[in-house]
Design a protein around this motif. Structure first.
Motif, mmCIF file in Angstrom:
data_model
loop_
_atom_site.group_PDB
_atom_site.id
_atom_site.type_symbol
_atom_site.label_atom_id
_atom_site.label_comp_id
_atom_site.label_asym_id
_atom_site.label_seq_id
_atom_site.Cartn_x
_atom_site.Cartn_y
_atom_site.Cartn_z
ATOM 1 N N LEU A 288 33.190 56.422 43.156
ATOM 2 C CA LEU A 288 32.878 56.133 44.557
ATOM 3 C C LEU A 288 34.077 55.472 45.237
ATOM 4 N N VAL A 289 34.629 56.142 46.246
ATOM 5 C CA VAL A 289 35.802 55.628 46.958
ATOM 6 C C VAL A 289 35.371 54.533 47.935
ATOM 7 N N THR A 290 36.063 53.401 47.871
ATOM 8 C CA THR A 290 35.808 52.315 48.819
ATOM 9 C C THR A 290 36.688 52.456 50.048
ATOM 10 N N TYR A 291 37.971 52.591 49.805
ATOM 11 C CA TYR A 291 38.957 52.615 50.889
ATOM 12 C C TYR A 291 39.746 53.916 50.810
ATOM 13 N N PRO A 292 39.777 54.696 51.880
ATOM 14 C CA PRO A 292 40.480 55.984 51.852
ATOM 15 C C PRO A 292 41.929 55.831 51.406
ATOM 16 N N GLY A 293 42.326 56.669 50.441
ATOM 17 C CA GLY A 293 43.689 56.628 49.935
ATOM 18 C C GLY A 293 43.861 55.803 48.679
ATOM 19 N N LEU A 294 42.874 54.961 48.346
ATOM 20 C CA LEU A 294 42.929 54.182 47.122
ATOM 21 C C LEU A 294 42.036 54.824 46.065
ATOM 22 N N PRO A 295 42.405 54.719 44.792
ATOM 23 C CA PRO A 295 41.642 55.410 43.751
ATOM 24 C C PRO A 295 40.242 54.830 43.568
ATOM 25 N N ALA A 296 39.327 55.709 43.186
ATOM 26 C CA ALA A 296 37.953 55.293 42.887
ATOM 27 C C ALA A 296 37.904 54.646 41.503
ATOM 28 N N PRO A 297 36.922 53.805 41.245
ATOM 29 C CA PRO A 297 36.806 53.184 39.923
ATOM 30 C C PRO A 297 36.453 54.199 38.839
ATOM 31 N N GLU A 298 36.942 53.950 37.644
ATOM 32 C CA GLU A 298 36.621 54.760 36.475
ATOM 33 C C GLU A 298 35.913 53.885 35.450
ATOM 34 N N LEU B 198 36.322 49.224 32.670
ATOM 35 C CA LEU B 198 36.336 49.507 34.099
ATOM 36 C C LEU B 198 37.777 49.481 34.599
ATOM 37 N N THR B 199 38.233 50.598 35.128
ATOM 38 C CA THR B 199 39.575 50.688 35.687
ATOM 39 C C THR B 199 39.458 50.853 37.198
ATOM 40 N N MET B 200 40.046 49.920 37.936
ATOM 41 C CA MET B 200 39.911 49.967 39.391
ATOM 42 C C MET B 200 40.990 49.133 40.040
ATOM 43 N N VAL B 201 41.225 49.395 41.316
ATOM 44 C CA VAL B 201 42.077 48.516 42.109
ATOM 45 C C VAL B 201 41.223 47.348 42.600
ATOM 46 N N GLY B 202 41.884 46.280 43.004
ATOM 47 C CA GLY B 202 41.142 45.112 43.482
ATOM 48 C C GLY B 202 40.303 45.402 44.712
ATOM 49 N N ASN B 203 40.751 46.348 45.526
ATOM 50 C CA ASN B 203 40.047 46.709 46.760
ATOM 51 C C ASN B 203 38.948 47.725 46.460
ATOM 52 N N THR B 204 37.954 47.294 45.725
ATOM 53 C CA THR B 204 36.858 48.169 45.322
ATOM 54 C C THR B 204 35.526 47.513 45.662
ATOM 55 N N GLY B 205 34.623 48.289 46.250
ATOM 56 C CA GLY B 205 33.311 47.750 46.604
ATOM 57 C C GLY B 205 33.432 46.705 47.694
ATOM 58 N N THR B 206 32.569 45.711 47.645
ATOM 59 C CA THR B 206 32.661 44.549 48.535
ATOM 60 C C THR B 206 33.607 43.555 47.879
ATOM 61 N N TYR B 207 34.725 43.245 48.529
ATOM 62 C CA TYR B 207 35.738 42.429 47.861
ATOM 63 C C TYR B 207 36.257 41.320 48.770
ATOM 64 N N LEU B 208 36.900 40.355 48.116
ATOM 65 C CA LEU B 208 37.455 39.198 48.817
ATOM 66 C C LEU B 208 38.966 39.213 48.735
ATOM 67 N N ASP B 209 39.605 38.948 49.869
ATOM 68 C CA ASP B 209 41.063 38.796 49.933
ATOM 69 C C ASP B 209 41.412 37.320 49.909
ATOM 70 N N SER B 210 42.275 36.928 48.992
ATOM 71 C CA SER B 210 42.827 35.575 48.978
ATOM 72 C C SER B 210 44.151 35.584 49.736
ATOM 73 N N PRO B 211 44.702 34.421 50.090
ATOM 74 C CA PRO B 211 46.000 34.402 50.774
ATOM 75 C C PRO B 211 47.102 35.139 50.017
ATOM 76 N N PHE B 212 47.026 35.182 48.686
ATOM 77 C CA PHE B 212 48.044 35.864 47.880
ATOM 78 C C PHE B 212 48.090 37.362 48.169
ATOM 79 N N HIS B 213 46.993 37.910 48.649
ATOM 80 C CA HIS B 213 46.954 39.327 49.012
ATOM 81 C C HIS B 213 47.990 39.636 50.084
#
Length: 318
Positions: free
Chosen positions: A92-102, A127-142
């Motif tokens: 399921l793709v969360t953000y267009p252009g970013l990979p879906a979780p495996e 679970l292989t995924m980028v941090g920007n998956t599902g409902t996610y939180l951005d910290s200042p380090f992002h």
């Protein structure tokens, strides 16, 4: 178990742009954590007293202390729990252009039977995924290399925050601006933008002309002491070609140390005020963004007003 909340006691001196001022001694109010900054206290003070046209606020003799929470206990059976997260599933793709979780097995139940005692089996998955998956939180380090990462975020910024819901869903407005915010008390609160963007979740339309927070709105929230900002849209910034890759809401909020939660859902189930919001990621060092289980608790009865003030010594005007 008794739940603790933090209160601050301080003196405050206010000057107004039109002239005059006022002075408060031993003023008390709720604060979201044990170490509020002077700017947070100033914003909370102005919001609590509903002051306008303020030029400057100076606080002194600050004392922060903990005491039992006076509102509805989170475990109170009268509490209603509201799910605010999307489900993460393989592909399921969360953000267009970013990979879906495996999601793949590391140890299957069948294979585990050779490892454990008879009748005992486990499944361990990968679970292989980028941090920007599902409902996610951005910290200042992002956004900033020297900003707080996920491991550095204090729980006071993530858990049991008083929430205020900003509703623009159905209005046709894409950019949530100051006009939608200026009459709200946001200091120390999780500000949740209910835009209705989540109705297109998991479809191509989700990222087309999606709602967002304007630069002016983000600056206003930072200036007025918001603790966290969330949105039920694909991005808190405008991602259309007209935006030319700028990300002012991320830039301003994360610079102020305000975490951002994106891809919320279900905000229509929250009252405008009175809920308590939580969205806590794991403590991953050197990482800026990660999925959260975002949720809110809503008391069945209206919470108490915790504001208690000390004596006022007006000087003039204002």
């Amino acid at each position: 178990m008794r739940v603790l909340q933090y209160r601050a006691e301080f003196d405050a001196t206010v000057t107004f742009r039109a002239g005059g001022g006022l002075h408060a001694q031993r003023f008390r109010l709720d604060v979201p954590h044990a170490d509020p900054t002077e700017s947070e206290l100033s914003a909370l003070f102005v919001a609590a007293c509903r002051l306008h046209d303020v030029d400057a606020v100076a606080v002194a003799d600050v004392r922060v202390f903990a005491e039992p929470h006076l509102g509805t206990h989170p475990a109170d059976p009268r509490t209603r729990w509201v799910e605010l997260s999307h489900v993460i599933s393989a592909g399921l793709v969360t953000y267009p252009g970013l990979p879906a979780p495996e999601i793949t097995p590391h140890l299957t139940r069948e294979a585990s039977r050779d490892v454990y005692a008879p009748g005992t089996e486990f499944a361990i998955d990968r679970l292989t995924m980028v941090g920007n998956t599902g409902t996610y939180l951005d910290s200042p380090f992002h956004r900033y290399g020297d900003g707080s990462d996920l491991a550095g975020l204090p729980l006071e910024r993530l858990a049991d925050l008083p929430a205020v819901v900003v509703r623009t869903a159905g209005s046709g407005v894409r950019g949530v601006g100051v006009d939608a915010l200026e009459n709200l008390t946001v200091a120390g609160h999780a500000v949740l933008l209910h835009t209705g963007g989540d109705v297109h979740w998991a479809t191509p339309e989700y990222a087309v002309d999606a709602p967002f927070l304007t630069a002016a709105g983000a600056q206003w929230l930072a200036d007025h002491g918001a603790a966290l900002v969330g949105i039920d849209s694909v991005n808190i910034d405008d991602i259309t070609p007209d935006a030319a890759g700028t990300r002012p809401a991320h830039t301003l909020l994360l610079a102020a140390g305000i975490p951002v939660v994106e891809h919320l859902t279900g905000l229509e189930n929250l009252p405008p005020a009175g809920a308590r919001f939580t969205a806590a990621p794991p403590r991953v060092a050197g990482f800026g963004t990660f999925p959260v289980r975002a949720y809110a608790s809503v008391p069945a009865i209206e919470p108490h007003d915790h504001l208690r003030s000390g004596g006022w010594l007006p000087t003039s005007g204002g």
